[in-house]
Design a protein around this motif. Structure first.
Motif: not given
Ligand SMILES: Cc1cc2nc3c(=O)[nH]c(=O)nc-3n(C[C@H](O)[C@H](O)[C@H](O)COP(=O)(O)OP(=O)(O)OC[C@H]3O[C@@H](n4cnc5c(N)ncnc54)[C@H](O)[C@@H]3O)c2cc1C
Length: 326
Positions: A124-132
């Motif tokens: 998912r994307v949080e603050s423009g960065s991916p969280v895998f």
């Protein structure tokens, strides 16, 4: 985050199908962060493959071509992709989680002072960065993994985690990239690639699969599920313990050390849903599970679940299918 580069895998001019699933992940991730998506194919004489890739919605396709990449070696692939990544400057590099990728991608990530986030099942994307998302303890727990440090970051995607049929078509430009490689730095000497013996059963082409697990208890009970497969016009498949015990031939095994299937319907009968089984079948369009344990992990991926004793449920289903067909 600005650019996703997907490193595709091919052998002898044939794609590894997990590459397309990873490309779909790359497209989705790029769309969510508003960045570019590009892809690379590595080998010798890869023009036709690059042309095929260029029909997908991508910003750029890199054809990484060199005589020393004709056969896979960890040294050759690492050196070539390191040069490409330094030139293309992506924020994130995605790979399909294949055996080959497991061999060279950690080494490649290390060249950039990074690690490989391996075998991700989603993001998912949080603050423009991916969280895998990675699975732990045979899929019993999910862990969120954030990348740290300076880009590029590296991640590999588990088989079946994304759907290749969700890939978006488009028209991309192909850029040829010839890395500078020195034969003296390639330490492995590839031999003739291992070839599996021809399979009599091609489960990958089956539209309906009835798959049986240890819940069947003994070999003499296999005809119970065989009946269901016959009634549905389905192929019969199995989890690994069934094939290890010789109750069904090895070529009917589904999972990480068996076949990867994506039928329209997959019926898991008496199968617990261990991660090694799930990776082989979770790309199925509809999953039906029959298991007497309501907490069996298979129900987490199932679209329809029957909590019950297969020795009662399966014969009843066969009756109903026969009635419906008559
Ligand atoms: C390196 C490695 C590779 C592997 N590769 C594969 C692979 O390719 N494919 C694979 O399948 N596995 C693979 N495995 C094994 C995997 O980890 C599991 O052990 C295996 O998938 C379990 O098979 P199962 O679900 O049939 O058996 P079990 O986990 O024993 O599950 C049996 C299920 O049947 C249910 N059940 C029992 N009786 C009934 C009944 N009467 N009615 C209804 N339900 C009933 C139980 O509730 C249970 O959920 C691999 C393991 C390793 C370490």
């Amino acid at each position: 985050m600005s650019g996703v580069l997907v490193v595709m895998e091919q052998r002898g001019g044939a794609w590894n199908r997990m590459s397309w699933e990873t490309l779909a992940a790359g497209q989705q991730l790029a769309a969510q962060v508003g960045g570019t998506a590009s892809a690379a194919v590595t080998g010798q004489g890869v023009d036709a493959l690059a042309g095929e890739l260029a029909k997908k919605k991508l910003d750029l396709v890199y054809a990484v071509d060199h005589d020393l990449l004709a056969s896979y070696t960890a040294d050759g692939y690492t050196a070539a992709l390191e040069q490409l990544i330094r030139k293309a400057n992506p924020t994130l590099v995605l790979f399909p989680h294949t055996y080959q990728v497991r061999d060279f991608a950690p080494k490649l990530a290390t060249r950039f002072g990074q690690v490989l986030v391996s075998d991700a099942v989603g993001f998912r994307v949080e603050s423009g960065s991916p969280v895998f998302v990675r699975q732990l303890f045979q899929g019993k727990l999910n862990a969120d993994v954030r990348t740290g440090g300076a880009a590029p970051h590296f991640a590999s995607i588990q088989a079946g985690a994304f759907r290749a049929d969700q890939l978006q078509d488009g028209a991309a430009t192909v850029e040829n990239f010839q890395p500078s490689l020195d034969v003296a730095t390639i330490r492995a000497k590839p031999l003739e690639p291992f070839r599996e013996s021809a399979r009599a059963v091609d489960l990958t082409a089956a539209e309906i699969i009835v798959s049986v697990g240890r819940g069947i208890k003994e070999k003499d009970n296999i005809p119970i599920v065989e009946e269901l497969a016959k009634a549905l016009g389905a192929e019969l498949a199995a989890s690994r313990p069934i094939c290890d015990s010789g109750w069904l031939p090895m070529e009917r095994q589904v999972g990480s050390s068996g076949q990867t299937v994506s039928p329209k319907v997959y019926m898991a009968v008496g199968i617990s849903g261990a991660i090694q089984h799930l990776v082989g079948m979770k790309g199925a369009k509809t999953i039906v599970a029959i298991n007497k344990d309501a907490n069996a992990p298979i129900f987490e991926v199932a679209d329809y679940g029957i909590v019950g004793d297969l020795f009662e449920v399966v014969p009843a289903l066969v009756e109903e299918v026969k009635k419906a067909k008559s």
